[in-house]
Design an enzyme around this catalytic site. Structure first.
Site, short mmCIF file in Angstrom:
data_model
loop_
_atom_site.label_atom_id
_atom_site.label_comp_id
_atom_site.label_asym_id
_atom_site.label_seq_id
_atom_site.Cartn_x
_atom_site.Cartn_y
_atom_site.Cartn_z
N ASP A 8 1.14 -1.43 -0.46
CA ASP A 8 0.10 0.13 0.24
C ASP A 8 1.20 1.40 -0.18
O ASP A 8 2.25 1.13 0.25
CB ASP A 8 -1.09 0.17 1.07
CG ASP A 8 -2.03 -1.15 1.44
OD1 ASP A 8 -1.87 -1.31 0.42
OD2 ASP A 8 -2.24 -1.25 2.90
N1 URA Z 1 -1.10 -6.14 4.50
C1 URA Z 1 -1.52 -4.20 4.03
O1 URA Z 1 -2.30 -4.77 4.55
N2 URA Z 1 -0.78 -3.65 3.39
C2 URA Z 1 -0.10 -4.02 2.88
O2 URA Z 1 0.45 -3.18 2.58
C3 URA Z 1 0.68 -4.93 2.63
C4 URA Z 1 -0.06 -6.60 3.45
#
Ligand code: URA
Length: 236
Positions: free
Chosen positions: A103
């Site tokens: 993310d």
């Molecule tokens: N899980 C998440 O919620 N976000 C990420 O970026 C990676 C794993």
């Protein structure tokens, strides 16, 4: 392999762009300018310098990046710069892709490669590659939350419960969580389903490969043969 073709395989542009690069005297080999696009070299171990930057021939590119926050793992980012702006242009030109996505607010280890098989191996749910995240939580972490994460929580797009492969409370608000899948927002959703909330998320390792402490946010490094071995043997 002819120098022009060799540079093309390494992401220095089209045939004519590589020829122009060489002919204009910007390529050095063993300290000497080589302006002959057709000079022949053995690719294996071939070292060269373009515009003062040293390179070595690599059949495939495998790199680790320490992803900073506010960077998107997309070629077409919506709100923040793309992670690909952190790489030198030849790596992008030769088709290096993120191995899965983080993310925009998640930091830490992002593998990148132009080897499709490697990307598939690391991201395939069947391969069960463990990924360890350092999770900073809003609320104090209690035993019930740890139990829920280890026993399995329900996420709204999946009828089956999903469980952490490992879960260790490091401090009141810090958890090390290991997952083997790569579902959308998986860690944030699992922690929410367990009754807490993710405030910050940092990926520490993938397989047996851990983000080197020397790699600062925004920096990248080539993976060594040993690192790749660690990734292969990290599968469960
Ligand atoms: N899980 C998440 O919620 N976000 C990420 O970026 C990676 C794993």
């Amino acid at each position: 392999m002819e120098l022009e073709r060799l540079l093309r395989t390494q992401g220095f542009g089209s045939r004519s762009e590589c020829r122009a690069l060489i002919s204009s005297g910007r390529v050095f080999i063993d300290g000497e300018c080589c302006d002959d696009p057709y000079a022949d070299f053995e690719p294996e171990g071939f070292a060269f310098v373009v515009d003062g930057v040293s390179w070595r021939y690599r059949e495939h590119a495998y790199i680790a990046l320490n992803k900073p926050a506010n960077v998107e793992c997309s070629h077409k980012p919506r709100f923040h710069p793309s992670v690909y702006t952190l790489l030198p242009r030849p790596l992008v030109t030769r088709g290096v892709q993120a191995v899965g996505r983080l993310d925009e607010d998640t930091t830490g280890l992002l593998l990148m490669s132009d080897d499709g098989q490697f990307i598939h191996k690391c991201t395939s749910p069947k391969k069960n590659v463990p990924k360890v995240y350092a999770v900073t939580t809003k609320h104090a972490i209690d035993d019930a939350q740890i139990d829920a994460l280890l026993n399995g929580v329900l996420l709204n797009d999946d009828p089956a419960a999903i469980a952490a492969a490992a879960c260790e409370r490091i401090s009141e608000h810090l958890l090390h969580l290991t997952v083997t899948e790569g579902k959308y927002h998986q860690v944030k959703r699992m922690v929410a389903a367990a009754g807490n909330r993710v405030e910050a998320l940092h990926r520490v390792s993938i397989g047996n490969f851990t983000l080197p402490v020397t790699l600062k946010p925004g920096e990248w490094a080539w993976l060594t043969a040993e690192d790749l071995e660690g990734l292969a043997t990290g599968n469960t």
